[in-house]
Design a protein around this motif. Structure first.
Motif, short mmCIF file in Angstrom:
data_model
loop_
_atom_site.label_atom_id
_atom_site.label_comp_id
_atom_site.label_asym_id
_atom_site.label_seq_id
_atom_site.Cartn_x
_atom_site.Cartn_y
_atom_site.Cartn_z
N GLU A 203 38.23 28.41 25.42
CA GLU A 203 38.44 29.05 26.58
C GLU A 203 39.41 29.86 26.85
N ILE B 84 40.11 31.71 30.06
CA ILE B 84 40.44 31.55 31.26
C ILE B 84 41.02 30.28 31.57
N GLY C 48 39.88 27.90 35.11
CA GLY C 48 38.71 28.47 35.78
C GLY C 48 37.99 27.65 36.88
N TRP D 156 45.94 32.02 38.21
CA TRP D 156 45.39 33.27 38.80
C TRP D 156 46.52 33.98 39.64
N ALA E 213 42.12 37.10 36.87
CA ALA E 213 42.48 36.46 35.66
C ALA E 213 42.88 37.33 34.44
N PHE F 108 30.43 32.84 35.67
CA PHE F 108 30.98 32.37 36.68
C PHE F 108 29.69 32.02 37.67
N VAL G 196 34.87 29.53 36.26
CA VAL G 196 34.92 30.83 35.92
C VAL G 196 35.10 30.49 34.31
N SER G 197 34.57 31.28 33.46
CA SER G 197 34.76 31.02 31.77
C SER G 197 34.58 32.53 31.40
#
Length: 563
Positions: free
Chosen positions: A56, A58, A61, A77, A115, A129, A197-198
Motif C-alpha cells: 500500500e 497511501i 488511507g 495527509w 496524499a 477510494f 483510499v488506496s
C-alpha cells in the motif's frame, strides 16, 4: 540457446550436459505471472518473492490516525483549507473502520486532501477510494509532482451512498513522485465524505522478457530479496555450482546477487556473490567482503561453488576476461539450501541460471598443513586436501628457506632461526597472480605471508603485528608500507592476500583491510615465489594455500557450463 522448444532441448542434450537446474527464461511473462512457473529444464519451479503489487502506497488511507491537531486533522495527509471550507474527522458516516474524512466547501474548490507517494516511472498503478455525497459531491485528480503536470485532471464523482471509484494510471517517464487530490464540493457549505483510499501497483517488479528475468527497482522502501527468484532446495555437496549471467546495476546503491539461501526467505544467507553499492563486487558468507569492482550496466558471469563448508566465488566479464577467483570462504555449511537471485532496488537482467549435475572444484597450486617435517607441501592446508577427491591437490611443492631456517612444531610451521631479523620460506607456484593465505599464530613482533619473492631486498609481505594488518613492499632493500590498518588480532585467524598484476587486496579474519592497492614496481611483477614469513621464532603458521587467480586461464573449464 533459448531452450523452450523440442529443438532447443535436443541441442542441449547433444552437448552432453545434464542439468540439475537450467533456466534461460525463453518465454515472456508479465510481472506477477512468473511465480509457480517451470524453469526451462521443465523440472524446477520458480518461486518469486515480489510484494510490490500488494504494498500500500497511501499512508493512513482509512483516516484512522489523527494528525497533530488544529489544521492538521489526519496523520500522513496534507490538508488545504480554503476560505469558508473545512476538513473534519467523521465518525458516523464511514465506510470502513471508525473514521472517514468530511470535506466542506467554501464556495470554491480550494479545500482539499492531498496524499503524496513515491512511484516507479513507466509502471501502472490503481487508485481506489470510497466516496459518499453529503449535500454535494466530490472529485479527485492525480498529479505528476516531478514534472508539475496532471496525470488525471479534475474528475467528478457522485454517489448517494458510499461507492468505490477506481482509476488505473501509468506513471510518465522520469516521474518518481505522485500526489492524489480529493476535493470538496463546488457549492458553498456543501459536504462530501471519503474513506479507504488506496494506491497499489498494477504489477510487480520481476518479469520475463527477451530471454531474461528482468528485475525492476525504484521502491520507496526497498528490502533485500524483494523481489527475488528462487528454486527448490538441494542437498549440499562439495563441488555443486550455481552460475548465472547478471547485468550490473546502472545506479550506485542498487544491488543484485546470486546465492545459496538456508531458509528460502528471499535473501541468500549461506553464500552469495553480486553487485553492491559503488558498483563493488561482494562475496558474502557470514558478512560482506569487498572483493573487486565492476562497470555499470555490463553483463558478467558469476559462479558460486559449494565446499563441504564454505564456497568459492568466481567472475568472468569486463575487466575479468577469464574466470577469476575472487574469494574462498570456509563457512558456513548449511545442509539443504535454495539457489536464488536476490535483488535490492536494482534494475538488472539475469539469464542462464544453471546448476550442472557434474561437480567441480578448483585445486590449489600449493597446500600445506605442516603435518610432518618441513620441506615439501602435503596438500593438507585446505579442507579438500584433507578429505581427498574433488578439489584436492597442492602436494609435492618444495619449500625453499629464503631467510633463516624452518621446521615444524605441533603441526605448524615455525622458524628455528632468523636472518637479519626475519625468516621466510617460499614455494614456486608457477604464476605471480595468486590468492594466498595462512592461519597466523602470533606471539611477538609480526608474522604472515610473502608474495613474489625475488631476493632478500625485493619482495612483498603481508603481516599482522598484533594490532594492525599490513601490506609492505620491499624494493632495493627499502620497505614501503602500502596498507596498514587496525585489525583485531584473533589467534589462528586467516590472513589472505590477492595479487593480480599490479593490484593487491589484503584480508584478515574474513574482512578486507584497507582498499585495493597498487604495487607497480617492475621487479615485483613476475616472480612466482610465494610463502610464509615471521619476525620472531615464537610465531607459528598453519594451513598455507596458494590458489591461482585465474588470469592465465586456469578456470576456463567453467565455460562448458556457462553462457
Amino acid at each position: 540457446m533459448r531452450v523452450g522448444s523440442a529443438l532447443g532441448l535436443a541441442v542441449m542434450w547433444r552437448r552432453g550436459i545434464d542439468w540439475l537446474l537450467n533456466d534461460e527464461f525463453g518465454d515472456n511473462r508479465a510481472a506477477g505471472s512468473v511465480n509457480g512457473t517451470l524453469a526451462t529444464d521443465g523440472r524446477n519451479v520458480r518461486t518469486v518473492v515480489d510484494t510490490y503489487a500488494s504494498t500500500e502506497l497511501i499512508a493512513n488511507g482509512g483516516f484512522e490516525t489523527a494528525g497533530a491537531g488544529g489544521a492538521d486533522v489526519f496523520g500522513s495527509w496534507s490538508e488545504i483549507i480554503g476560505s469558508g471550507g473545512a476538513i473534519a474527522d467523521e465518525t458516523t458516516l464511514v465506510h470502513g473502520g471508525g473514521h472517514a474524512a468530511k470535506l466542506t466547501g467554501g464556495g470554491a474548490l480550494d479545500t482539499q486532501l492531498v496524499a503524496q507517494f513515491a512511484v516507479i516511472p513507466g509502471l501502472s498503478y490503481i487508485l481506489s477510494f470510497w466516496e459518499q455525497n453529503g449535500t454535494g459531491s466530490g472529485a479527485y485528480s492525480i498529479y505528476d509532482q516531478s514534472h508539475g503536470t496532471n496525470i488525471r485532471s479534475y474528475t467528478s464523482v457522485s454517489n448517494a451512498t458510499y461507492a468505490q471509484t477506481q482509476d488505473t494510471f501509468t506513471v510518465p517517464a522520469g516521474c518518481t513522485s505522485v500526489q492524489v487530490y480529493l476535493y470538496c464540493p463546488s457549492g458553498n457549505m456543501q459536504t462530501c465524505y471519503y474513506d479507504d483510499v488506496s494506491v497499489l501497483s498494477a504489477q510487480g517488479l520481476l518479469s520475463q522478457s527477451g530471454g531474461f528475468a528482468v528485475f525492476s527497482g525504484g521502491k520507496a522502501v526497498p528490502a533485500w530479496g524483494d523481489p527475488s527468484l528462487q528454486y527448490s532446495s538441494i542437498a549440499r555437496v562439495a563441488g555443486r555450482m550455481l552460475a548465472a549471467s547478471l547485468t550490473s546495476p546502472a545506479t550506485n546503491g542498487h544491488e543484485i546477487e546470486i546465492g545459496w539461501d538456508a531458509n528460502g526467505l528471499g535473501e541468500a544467507s549461506d553464500a552469495s556473490l553480486g553487485f553492491r553499492p559503488g558498483l563493488a563486487l561482494y562475496a558474502i558468507a557470514i558478512s560482506p567482503i569487498h572483493v573487486g569492482d565492476v562497470v555499470a550496466s555490463t553483463a558478467y558471469k558469476l559462479a558460486l561453488l559449494l565446499r563441504a563448508n564454505g564456497s568459492f566465488a568466481l567472475i568472468k566479464g569486463g575487466a575479468y576476461p577469464g574466470w577469476t577467483l575472487l574469494y574462498v570462504h570456509s563457512t558456513p555449511g548449511t545442509a539443504a539450501i535454495y539457489p536464488m537471485i536476490s535483488n535490492y532496488q536494482s534494475v538488472s537482467s539475469v539469464d542462464f541460471v544453471r546448476i550442472p549435475q557434474q561437480l567441480w572444484l578448483p585445486s590449489p597450486l600449493a597446500s600445506d598443513g605442516f603435518g610432518s617435517a618441513f620441506g615439501t607441501t602435503d596438500s593438507a592446508g585446505h579442507a579438500e586436501g584433507i578429505t581427498g577427491g574433488l578439489g584436492s591437490g597442492g602436494a609435492g611443492k618444495a619449500w625453499t628457506a629464503q631467510l633463516g631456517t624452518w621446521g615444524v612444531s605441533g603441526g605448524k610451521a615455525q622458524a628455528t632461526a632468523l636472518s637479519g631479523g626475519s625468516a621466510a620460506a617460499t614455494i614456486d607456484a608457477g604464476t605471480p597472480n595468486v590468492l594466498i593465505g595462512c592461519d597466523v599464530f602470533r606471539s611477538a613482533v609480526n608474522a604472515g605471508l610473502v608474495c613474489r619473492y625475488v631476493d632478500a631486498s625485493n619482495y612483498i609481505r603481508a603481516i599482522h603485528d598484533g594490532t594492525n594488518a599490513a601490506l609492505v613492499k620491499i624494493v632495493g632493500g627499502v620497505a614501503t608500507t602500502i596498507i596498514n590498518a587496525a585489525a583485531t588480532y584473533v589467534d589462528g585467524a586467516r590472513l589472505q592476500l590477492i595479487a593480480d598484476g599490479t593490484s593487491f587486496q589484503l584480508f584478515y579474519n574474513g574482512a578486507k583491510i584497507g582498499s585495493t592497492s597498487t604495487i607497480s614496481d617492475a621487479v615485483l611483477q613476475t616472480s612466482n615465489l610465494h610463502g610464509i614469513r615471521t619476525a620472531d621464532t615464537a610465531n607459528t603458521l598453519d594451513n598455507f594455500v596458494v590458489w591461482a587467480r585465474g588470469t592465465e586461464g586456469q578456470y576456463s573449464s567453467l565455460d562448458q557450463w556457462t553462457r
